[in-house]
Scaffold this active site. Structure first.
Site, mmCIF file in Angstrom:
data_model
loop_
_atom_site.group_PDB
_atom_site.id
_atom_site.type_symbol
_atom_site.label_atom_id
_atom_site.label_comp_id
_atom_site.label_asym_id
_atom_site.label_seq_id
_atom_site.Cartn_x
_atom_site.Cartn_y
_atom_site.Cartn_z
ATOM 1 N N CYS A 162 -19.306 -3.343 13.987
ATOM 2 C CA CYS A 162 -18.718 -3.530 14.938
ATOM 3 C C CYS A 162 -19.277 -4.471 16.059
ATOM 4 O O CYS A 162 -18.677 -5.236 16.801
ATOM 5 C CB CYS A 162 -18.189 -2.164 15.632
ATOM 6 N N HIS A 186 2.058 2.444 7.875
ATOM 7 C CA HIS A 186 0.992 2.026 8.819
ATOM 8 C C HIS A 186 1.513 0.812 9.820
ATOM 9 O O HIS A 186 0.930 0.297 10.765
ATOM 10 C CB HIS A 186 -0.346 1.571 8.140
ATOM 11 N N GLY A 202 -5.195 -10.906 -2.538
ATOM 12 C CA GLY A 202 -4.616 -10.223 -3.447
ATOM 13 C C GLY A 202 -5.831 -9.265 -4.265
ATOM 14 O O GLY A 202 -6.835 -9.674 -4.466
ATOM 15 N N HIS A 250 2.140 2.052 -3.326
ATOM 16 C CA HIS A 250 1.299 2.464 -4.392
ATOM 17 C C HIS A 250 1.081 3.928 -4.333
ATOM 18 O O HIS A 250 0.965 4.755 -4.999
ATOM 19 C CB HIS A 250 -0.213 1.638 -3.946
ATOM 20 N N ILE A 300 -10.943 -11.859 1.765
ATOM 21 C CA ILE A 300 -10.238 -11.609 3.089
ATOM 22 C C ILE A 300 -9.731 -10.221 3.276
ATOM 23 O O ILE A 300 -9.202 -9.724 2.155
ATOM 24 C CB ILE A 300 -9.109 -12.684 3.450
ATOM 25 N N CYS A 355 -15.130 2.105 14.700
ATOM 26 C CA CYS A 355 -15.796 3.168 15.375
ATOM 27 C C CYS A 355 -16.461 2.521 16.576
ATOM 28 O O CYS A 355 -16.689 3.077 17.722
ATOM 29 C CB CYS A 355 -16.977 3.346 14.611
ATOM 30 N N THR A 402 0.695 -1.182 -0.048
ATOM 31 C CA THR A 402 -0.143 0.044 0.052
ATOM 32 C C THR A 402 0.816 1.339 -0.058
ATOM 33 O O THR A 402 0.403 2.169 -0.643
ATOM 34 C CB THR A 402 -1.113 0.078 1.308
HETATM 35 ZN ZN LIG Z 1 0.271 -3.308 5.631
HETATM 36 ZN ZN LIG Z 2 -17.904 0.435 13.254
#
Ligand SMILES: [Zn+2]
Ligand SMILES: [Zn+2]
Length: 354
Positions: free
Chosen positions: A103, A67, A267, A46, A291, A97, A43
């Site tokens: 969640c 990250h 992927g 990219h 996934i 959240c 990422t």
């Molecule tokens: Zn990562």
């Molecule tokens: Zn949430």
């Protein structure tokens, strides 16, 4: 205001810059960490290269990149109770959240209001970073500190491999980028009996073997489907772990999967694909499964046990280590494919925090 070094995406063009920025201040539910190590994800590449995906996805600049993180907690927000100063943490990068339907029903990793570090908010390619306390994962002492920065992508691999049966199963891993390689290692630990991988980069083919693949095929030279069928008594593999996003690898994977098998996909293809649903999915009675992220936090518990028990060793998977200032070298390596995980180490100057 104390200053720190950070790798910042300053402009909507390829590249990034190392600049001085303010040390972030943790909110009441955050922790401030001194970054020990951070690793480069696909990422990040990219965003660095500023491809189509990044152009559409990144909402605001400038933004600190990165990250994946290992950090030492140096300051706690006023509401934080379960973490203490000096703890070494990794971080779940999906910020949930906590109150939406997803969640509430065990799907925080795909929270409807979710955001991601280094994509939606400032990231961790810096001397210091703020992490929401709910996302901090305190590292067990037995696990080497810099491994913490690789736990997030390892979690993707663990999530994918364990999204169905794997013990006693044969598996095809398509694509041996870092998460593909980790999936091979995890499949091995979890008792897969034959692991076949596909990859075109020679460095990664070798690493796949080293990390537990029984057979590594190069789709440019080998006829993948034929070889997989030969290796599995004409049946096909029980499980496909798709890590490449590559249309021809995906096609080969469908043809290599046995009827009734599992097709788990991590992927990301860069455009919509055409699949023969009837032939490849319905009549074959297979399970196709997307996934995303890691289960919060059962995947983290599982991967921590793999690491602290010594069952899984990340050392061969961490192929390069650089100082943060050398991030461009790291990005070049990632673009070449001649690496696995590339770690960056900020050299913090304590004085500047006074
Ligand atoms: Zn990562
Ligand atoms: Zn949430």
């Amino acid at each position: 205001m104390a200053k720190m070094k950070a790798v910042v995406k300053t402009k909507p063009t390829p590249g990034a810059e190392l600049v001085d920025v303010d040390v972030p201040v943790p909110g009441p539910n955050d922790v401030l960490v001194k970054v020990i190590a951070t690793s480069i994800c696909g990422t990040d590449l990219h965003i660095y290269e500023w491809n189509k995906w990044a152009q559409n996805r990144i909402k605001k600049l400038p933004q600190i990149m990165g990250h994946e993180l290992s950090g030492e907690v140096i300051e706690l927000g006023t509401n934080v109770r379960h973490i203490k100063q000096g703890d070494i943490i990794s971080a779940e990068t999906h910020i949930a959240c906590g109150h939406c339907y997803l969640c509430h029903t065990g799907y925080a990793h795909i929270c409807i209001n979710g955001s991601i570090f280094g994509v939606d908010v400032n990231g961790v390619f810096a001397d210091y970073a703020v992490v929401p306390a709910a996302n901090a994962w305190v590292l067990e002492e037995k696990i080497p500190k810099d491994f913490a920065s690789v736990m997030e992508p390892l979690g993707n691999a663990v999530h994918t491999v364990l999204a169905g049966d794997i013990a006693g199963r044969t598996a095809l891993v398509t694509g041996c980028g870092p998460i593909g390689i980790m999936s091979i290692a995890v499949s091995r630990v979890c008792g897969a009996t034959r692991i076949i991988a596909t990859e075109i980069n020679e460095y990664r083919m070798q690493l796949a073997k080293k990390c537990g693949a029984d057979l590594v095929l190069n789709p440019k030279k080998d006829s993948v489907v034929k070889r997989v069928l030969q290796e599995t008594d004409g049946l096909g593999v029980d499980v496909v772990l798709e890590m490449s996003g590559n249309p021809s690898a995906i096609k080969q994977a469908f043809e290599s999967l046995r009827p009734g098998g599992r097709f788990s996909i991590l992927g990301i293809p860069d455009k919509p694909l055409e699949i023969d649903w009837g032939k490849q999915i319905i009549f074959k009675y297979i399970t196709v499964q997307g996934i995303n992220g890691r289960l919060m936090f059962s995947t983290w518990h599982t991967l921590s046990r793999f690491l602290s028990s010594g069952r899984l060793n990340l050392e061969p998977i961490i192929s390069h280590r650089f100082r943060l200032e050398e991030f461009e070298k790291g990005m070049e390596l990632m673009a070449s494919g001649n690496c696995c995980k590339v770690l960056l180490y900020p050299q913090s100057k304590e004085k500047s925090l006074a």
